[in-house]
Design an enzyme around this catalytic site. Structure first.
Site, PDB file in Angstrom:
ATOM      1  N   GLU A 171       0.834  -1.210   0.000  1.00 15.74           N
ATOM      2  CA  GLU A 171       0.000   0.000   0.000  1.00 15.74           C
ATOM      3  C   GLU A 171       0.875   1.268   0.000  1.00 15.74           C
ATOM      4  O   GLU A 171       0.613   2.202  -0.743  1.00 15.74           O
ATOM      5  CB  GLU A 171      -0.927  -0.046   1.224  1.00 15.74           C
ATOM      6  CG  GLU A 171      -1.773   1.184   1.480  1.00 15.74           C
ATOM      7  CD  GLU A 171      -2.956   1.351   0.528  1.00 15.74           C
ATOM      8  OE1 GLU A 171      -3.109   0.549  -0.413  1.00 15.74           O
ATOM      9  OE2 GLU A 171      -3.718   2.308   0.721  1.00 15.74           O
TER      10      GLU A 171
ATOM     11  N   THR B 275     -12.801   8.093 -11.899  1.00 10.97           N
ATOM     12  CA  THR B 275     -11.751   7.567 -11.029  1.00 10.97           C
ATOM     13  C   THR B 275     -12.162   6.264 -10.341  1.00 10.97           C
ATOM     14  O   THR B 275     -11.364   5.638  -9.655  1.00 10.97           O
ATOM     15  CB  THR B 275     -11.284   8.626 -10.009  1.00 10.97           C
ATOM     16  OG1 THR B 275     -10.091   8.167  -9.369  1.00 10.97           O
ATOM     17  CG2 THR B 275     -12.348   8.892  -8.947  1.00 10.97           C
TER      18      THR B 275
END
Ligand code: NAG
Ligand code: NAG
Length: 576
Positions: free
Chosen positions: A429, A563
């Site tokens: 991440e 998005t």
């Protein structure tokens, strides 16, 4: 605070009004769920929400609504590579079928265990509602179902959407950004693909509700739309809000105006765009906007800058808005170019990695901290920043900037590299790299320097750490790999994608579906986090499916993706 006090005289009246309103609202809310008509196959019915926000009278009305541009859309340069470069193959068809099967398994698990909830918990098999309880996974999946040819499931899902009641929520406030990109984007995209009227009707209802969030003194919304505050004229733009929140609602609101012919949604987000335009060169690092912004006082003094969490889609939407408006609003081109120049100068870096061949072929982006006249780069990348390869690629195509196209590919490959070089085959991440001094010139592998910087961290060579080692089923890396593939036709990207897909399935599979997990640096039985956000079905699996599909399936010359990977139709230049 002083602004709020000046409103006190009006408050009593509003509070009484509010009480009456809520009683009516709850009454309607409880009766409507039982009275909505039963559904028959092939008959998608619309049940109106129990509260109609289009009847809400704003406290801060717009006096002058800006119309959509009336100039004919321009003929823009092609985004996709020449169709002759895309070669069909059996392997590829098998890979596409494998992705489709994973989607099917995930969706059926949601359908059986979490139907109408926002998310499935993929280990324990329950539903949870972090996004208002309006069936986020269902709404987010509609266009994927359509694109992958799940027609029965699509009809069933559309019928369920027809009964969604936006007034029926246990949350007192709505997250404007998430609801716009997931729900509004999902509905508009599914409508663009299917022309199913019920989807548009629900999009309009939701658009009316979201529009209430703009009822602030300067017509810039806050991060949350708190329903009680909205009814009492207590809404304000935030003083330290994520820049992406009000600044990347523009695609969805513009598409809603284009479809309905009502310019008020476009007008609402255009006002935010003009704020961006006004402030772009007034920040501590002209060209880019800080991670958080004081939208209430319309100042941009903050000193942290990122392309990752909190800011990402602000940048992403600049070239995308240019495309959605058919190239007739040059300010999006200008803002994109100025932002890209600053990003290239300050944020882009090469990593010191063992293989010399790769080093020049890949880039990463880091965050910036500006102190006095010093610009300090933190050589930290996030999975979220991986979208940026696709953004440079799109900018390169639309504005015919070969250099941007190359940078876009290198950034996409940087994410591919970070996947391939982790033990699980998946990027963390958040992670730090040991950076080269510049983006050009020699940068030989230096074992001592690397050992010095890494210290005790257990990470593969080239990485400095995996500061947040989770994988959350995120899409941004495959997003940029997919876009690079469609923009170049280079089949290597399909190989990169397949390796990523296999690694992800291996590490995330549960008895029911697929789950986020705790640590990409550790192989073997991975510790699952019991989370499957709706973007797994809306984005990650859609991009994997599309990269193995023929190039005319969601062609980037016909659609621009929001998005949340929801394709929205682009205007055609030859309308007259
Ligand atoms: C900001 O500065 C850049 C570079 O000097 C320039 O190209 C751009 O037009 C400026 N933007 C605005 C909105 O004035
Ligand atoms: C990031 O890398 C550059 C180039 O090696 C270096 O100058 C800079 O100090 C690094 N940033 C941090 C915060 O270590």
């Amino acid at each position: 605070m002083s602004l709020r006090l000046s409103q006190r005289s009006q408050r009593k009246r509003i509070v009484i009004g509010l009480a009456i309103f809520l009683i009516v609202w709850w009454h309607l809310g409880s009766s409507s769920s039982s009275s909505s008509s039963p559904l028959f196959a092939g008959d998608v019915k619309f049940a109106a929400s129990s509260f109609d926000w289009s009847q809400f009278t704003p406290f801060n009305p717009v006096l002058d609504i800006k119309p959509l541009p009336t100039t004919r859309p321009r003929s823009l340069p092609p985004v996709q590579a020449d169709a002759a470069l895309f070669k069909p193959s059996r392997v590829n068809d098998e890979r596409r079928a494998a992705v489709r099967a994973v989607f099917d398994r995930s969706y059926q698990a949601y359908r059986s265990h979490a139907w109408l909830h926002d998310e499935l918990t993929p280990v324990t098999g329950r539903g949870k509602d972090p996004f208002g309880g309006w069936a986020a996974t269902l709404v987010d999946s509609l266009d994927s179902l359509w694109i992958m040819g799940f027609k029965d499931e699509f009809r069933e899902a559309a019928a369920a959407v027809g009964r969604l009641d936006w007034a029926n929520t246990e949350a007192g406030a709505l997250n404007i950004f998430e609801t716009t990109i997931r729900h509004l984007g999902g509905l508009l995209s599914a409508y663009d693909l299917s022309r199913e009227p019920v989807l548009l009707a629900k999009a309009v209802e939701l658009g009316e509700m979201l529009y209430v969030g703009f009822d602030t003194e300067n017509r810039i919304p806050g991060f949350w739309l708190n329903f009680k505050d909205a009814l009492q004229n207590l809404q304000w733009a935030g003083t330290n809000d994520p820049s992406a929140c009000p600044a990347s609602l523009s695609l969805e609101f513009t598409r809603l105006s284009q479809i309905t012919g009502d310019p008020k949604y476009y007008d609402a987000t255009d006002r935010v765009t003009r704020f961006l335009e006004k402030t772009q060169n007034k920040t501590l690092l002209p060209g880019i906007w800080p991670t958080t912004i004081d939208f209430r006082h319309e100042t941009v003094y903050q000193n942290r800058f990122t392309l990752g969490a909190l800011a990402d889609s602000l940048y992403e939407y600049l070239p995308k808005m240019y495309a959605l408006l058919g190239g007739v609003d040059k300010s999006y081109e200008d803002m994109y170019k100025a932002a890209a120049d600053t990003i290239i100068e300050h944020m882009l870096f090469r990593a010191m990695i063992p293989d010399d061949g790769d080093k020049d072929a890949i880039y990463f982006t880091g965050d910036l901290l500006v102190k006095e006249d010093e610009v300090m780069r933190i050589n930290e990348s996030q999975h979220l920043t991986c979208f940026v390869g696709g953004m440079f690629g799109l900018g390169g195509k639309l504005f015919q900037l070969e250099k941007h196209s190359q940078i876009g590919e290198r950034l996409a490959r940087g994410c591919g590299w970070a996947y391939a070089n982790m033990p699980t085959g998946i990027m963390p991440e958040i992670f730090n790299m040991v950076a080269c001094e510049s983006t050009e010139g020699p940068c030989p592998w230096d074992q001592d320097r690397w050992e010095d910087e890494v210290g005790a961290a257990q990470v593969p060579r080239g990485f400095k750490n995996a500061r947040d080692p989770r994988y959350l089923l995120r899409p941004e890396a495959i997003e940029s790999i997919f876009l690079s593939y469609r923009m170049t036709g280079n089949p290597e990207y399909r190989e990169i994608a397949w390796d990523m897909f296999e690694a992800i399935i291996m590490a995330t599979e549960t008895k029911l579906a697929y789950s986020a997990f705790a640590d990409v640096t550790v192989t073997g039985a991975t510790k699952k986090l019991d989370s499957m956000e709706s973007f797994w079905l809306a984005e990650t699996l859609k991009y994997f499916y599309l990269i193995f599909s023929p190039p005319d399936v969601i062609s980037l010359d016909d659609y621009v993706l929001n998005t949340e990977a929801h394709p929205l139709l682009r205007p055609k230049p030859f309308a007259g």
